[in-house]
Design an enzyme around this catalytic site. Structure first.
Site, PDB file in Angstrom:
ATOM      1  N   SER A 208     -35.895  -2.319 -16.700  1.00  0.00           N
ATOM      2  CA  SER A 208     -36.317  -3.318 -15.723  1.00  0.00           C
ATOM      3  C   SER A 208     -35.728  -4.679 -16.072  1.00  0.00           C
ATOM      4  O   SER A 208     -34.781  -4.757 -16.881  1.00  0.00           O
ATOM      5  CB  SER A 208     -37.849  -3.382 -15.658  1.00  0.00           C
ATOM      6  OG  SER A 208     -38.257  -4.135 -14.540  1.00  0.00           O
ATOM      7  N   ASN A 209     -36.253  -5.727 -15.507  1.00  0.00           N
ATOM      8  CA  ASN A 209     -35.751  -7.067 -15.791  1.00  0.00           C
ATOM      9  C   ASN A 209     -36.927  -8.041 -15.879  1.00  0.00           C
ATOM     10  O   ASN A 209     -38.073  -7.641 -15.703  1.00  0.00           O
ATOM     11  CB  ASN A 209     -34.743  -7.485 -14.716  1.00  0.00           C
ATOM     12  CG  ASN A 209     -35.371  -7.449 -13.341  1.00  0.00           C
ATOM     13  OD1 ASN A 209     -36.264  -8.224 -13.037  1.00  0.00           O
ATOM     14  ND2 ASN A 209     -34.926  -6.517 -12.509  1.00  0.00           N
ATOM     15  N   ARG A 210     -36.635  -9.296 -16.122  1.00  0.00           N
ATOM     16  CA  ARG A 210     -37.700 -10.251 -16.426  1.00  0.00           C
ATOM     17  C   ARG A 210     -38.292 -10.959 -15.202  1.00  0.00           C
ATOM     18  O   ARG A 210     -39.052 -11.901 -15.355  1.00  0.00           O
ATOM     19  CB  ARG A 210     -37.174 -11.301 -17.412  1.00  0.00           C
ATOM     20  CG  ARG A 210     -36.936 -10.734 -18.793  1.00  0.00           C
ATOM     21  CD  ARG A 210     -36.420 -11.809 -19.713  1.00  0.00           C
ATOM     22  NE  ARG A 210     -37.290 -12.974 -19.744  1.00  0.00           N
ATOM     23  CZ  ARG A 210     -36.898 -14.196 -20.101  1.00  0.00           C
ATOM     24  NH1 ARG A 210     -35.636 -14.393 -20.448  1.00  0.00           N
ATOM     25  NH2 ARG A 210     -37.744 -15.201 -20.097  1.00  0.00           N
ATOM     26  N   SER A 211     -37.974 -10.479 -14.012  1.00  0.00           N
ATOM     27  CA  SER A 211     -38.515 -11.152 -12.825  1.00  0.00           C
ATOM     28  C   SER A 211     -40.049 -11.093 -12.812  1.00  0.00           C
ATOM     29  O   SER A 211     -40.629 -10.045 -13.036  1.00  0.00           O
ATOM     30  CB  SER A 211     -37.972 -10.478 -11.567  1.00  0.00           C
ATOM     31  OG  SER A 211     -38.654 -10.958 -10.441  1.00  0.00           O
TER      32      SER A 211
END
Ligand code: CTP
Length: 398
Positions: A208-211
């Site tokens: 995933s990512n840090r959004s």
């Protein structure tokens, strides 16, 4: 738009509290269900009996009062609200809202609600102009509260100044606007995506990512408050579902694409604030991947669909470009490649416009080649700026 709506009317302890009776009466006559919550101080200026007779509903004055329908679970009131109107709002209660104090029923409802909150200020003019009150009001504006400024006129002290509760018509019109009756996006359908997609490796792990989803949620809430019919397509975030819109929860890029393709069929605009993974594991293992004796593990990743680049239809398309270098040039290229009307570029290396913060510093680029660098502002204010431009592009919005 008032008909059938539940409006929590908060009354605080100022001389203008008596005017709340007329507000309650107008809202009730317009078909709204008015749930009155009074602070202790308010009951010194006007009786709960008056409000009960006008609204035909029990009036809450004390968080722990057993007779009240809502006292068992005060959260129920915050959830039932389509809008919360605080009129009059004193400097003291405004300060509590700004700092998150929840020491009575009204402040608890406002802290817990996801519905839009409208605050009609009324106080002594010196209290209003005091920088601490002004700072509190600015803070609340940043968080999306609707502030109705006091009017100029004769104050309780006898002198003239800015502190009187705004005219009844102004207050009712604001409530109507917030509920979508007069907003400039009335009857416009806006699809917003938010959050970071998760691409599973196995049943327990994902890429995933840090959004944080904050920008997309602020977008959706701003569009809702301007009268739009909003569909929020949300990848996992820790944020609660906002009230007054359709929220579709998805996990992966593929699921988000399906949800977007379905939602845009009748849309006037698509605003893609989500951080969509560009790659997904080629296969997600059915069982948990075990370490066994492996010293290293190689993952094969394949491209996800480009949701924004592939979406079809005649509506305004807005993209976001999170960049760490050459922000404007990269955003320009994405605008052209994805055939967008507007792109919102931000430099993620700037701590004030990075992940999980409430502020953002963006540059807006449109199809005509216009480049506008906006100053640092709250994500909510950025959302309003984007909507101002989307409104012009949608055309029919006045
Ligand atoms: N986007 C999308 N589908 C993807 C990737 C991105 O719809 N698979 C959308 C994002 O929601 C954003 C815009 O496209 O509105 C730009 O996203 P970004 O990741 O910055 O651009 P990419 O095209 O993925 O380019 P790169 O990652 O190479 O910078």
């Amino acid at each position: 738009m008032l008909k059938g709506k539940t409006i929590v009317l908060g009354i605080t302890g100022g001389i203008a509290a008596y005017k709340a009776a007329e507000i309650a009466s107008k809202l009730t006559q317009a078909g709204a269900r008015v749930e009155v919550v009074m602070t202790d101080a308010a009951t010194k200026f006007i009786t709960s009996l008056t409000l009960r007779n006008i609204t035909g509903r029990p009036v809450v004055t004390d968080m722990f009062e057993p007779a009240s329908e809502w006292s068992v679970e005060h959260i129920a009131l915050s959830e039932a609200a389509d809008a919360v109107l605080v009129a009059p709002a004193t400097a003291n209660t405004i300060a509590k809202f700004a700092t998150g104090i929840a020491d009575n029923m009204l402040t608890s409802v406002v802290l817990a609600t996801k519905a839009p909150v409208i605050i009609a200020c009324a106080m002594n003019d010196n209290m209003y102009s005091n920088p601490v009150t002004q700072e509190n009001i600015e803070k609340l504006k940043d968080r999306g509260f609707k502030i109705i400024e006091p009017a100029y006129g004769r104050l309780a002290s006898g002198k003239m100044g800015k502190g009187r509760l705004a005219e009844l018509e102004v207050i009712i019109a604001k409530v109507d606007e917030v509920l979508g009756g007069r907003g400039d996006f009335k009857s416009k359908r806006i699809v917003v995506t938010a959050g970071g997609t998760q691409e599973p490796l196995d049943p327990v792990r994902h890429i995933s990512n840090r959004s944080s989803g904050k920008m997309g949620y602020a977008m959706a809430e701003a569009a809702r408050d301007r009268g739009a019919d909003v569909t929020l397509i949300a990848a996992p975030t820790s944020l609660p579902d906002p009230a007054g819109m359709t929220v579709v929860h998805v996990r992966t890029a593929v699921q988000m694409k399906q949800a977007v393709d379905k939602a845009v069929k009748k849309a006037d605009a698509l605003i893609m604030a989500a951080a969509v993974a560009d790659y997904q594991p080629k296969t997600a293992a059915k069982g948990k991947i075990k370490k066994e004796s492996k010293d290293s593990l190689t993952l094969e990743l394949v491209r996800t669909p480009d949701i924004l680049g592939e979406v079809k239809g005649n509506f305004v398309k807005v993209g976001f470009a999170a960049e760490s270098e050459n922000t404007v040039a990269n955003a320009k290229a994405k605008l052209a490649k994805k055939n967008l009307d507007l792109i919102v570029a931000n430099d993620i290396t700037d701590p004030q416009s990075g992940f999980d913060v409430d502020t953002n510093k963006v540059t807006l680029l449109d199809r005509s080649g216009k480049v506008e660098a906006l100053p640092l502002m709250s994500k909510r204010q950025v959302a309003e700026q984007i909507l101002d431009r989307v409104g012009k592009l949608v055309g029919k919005v006045d």
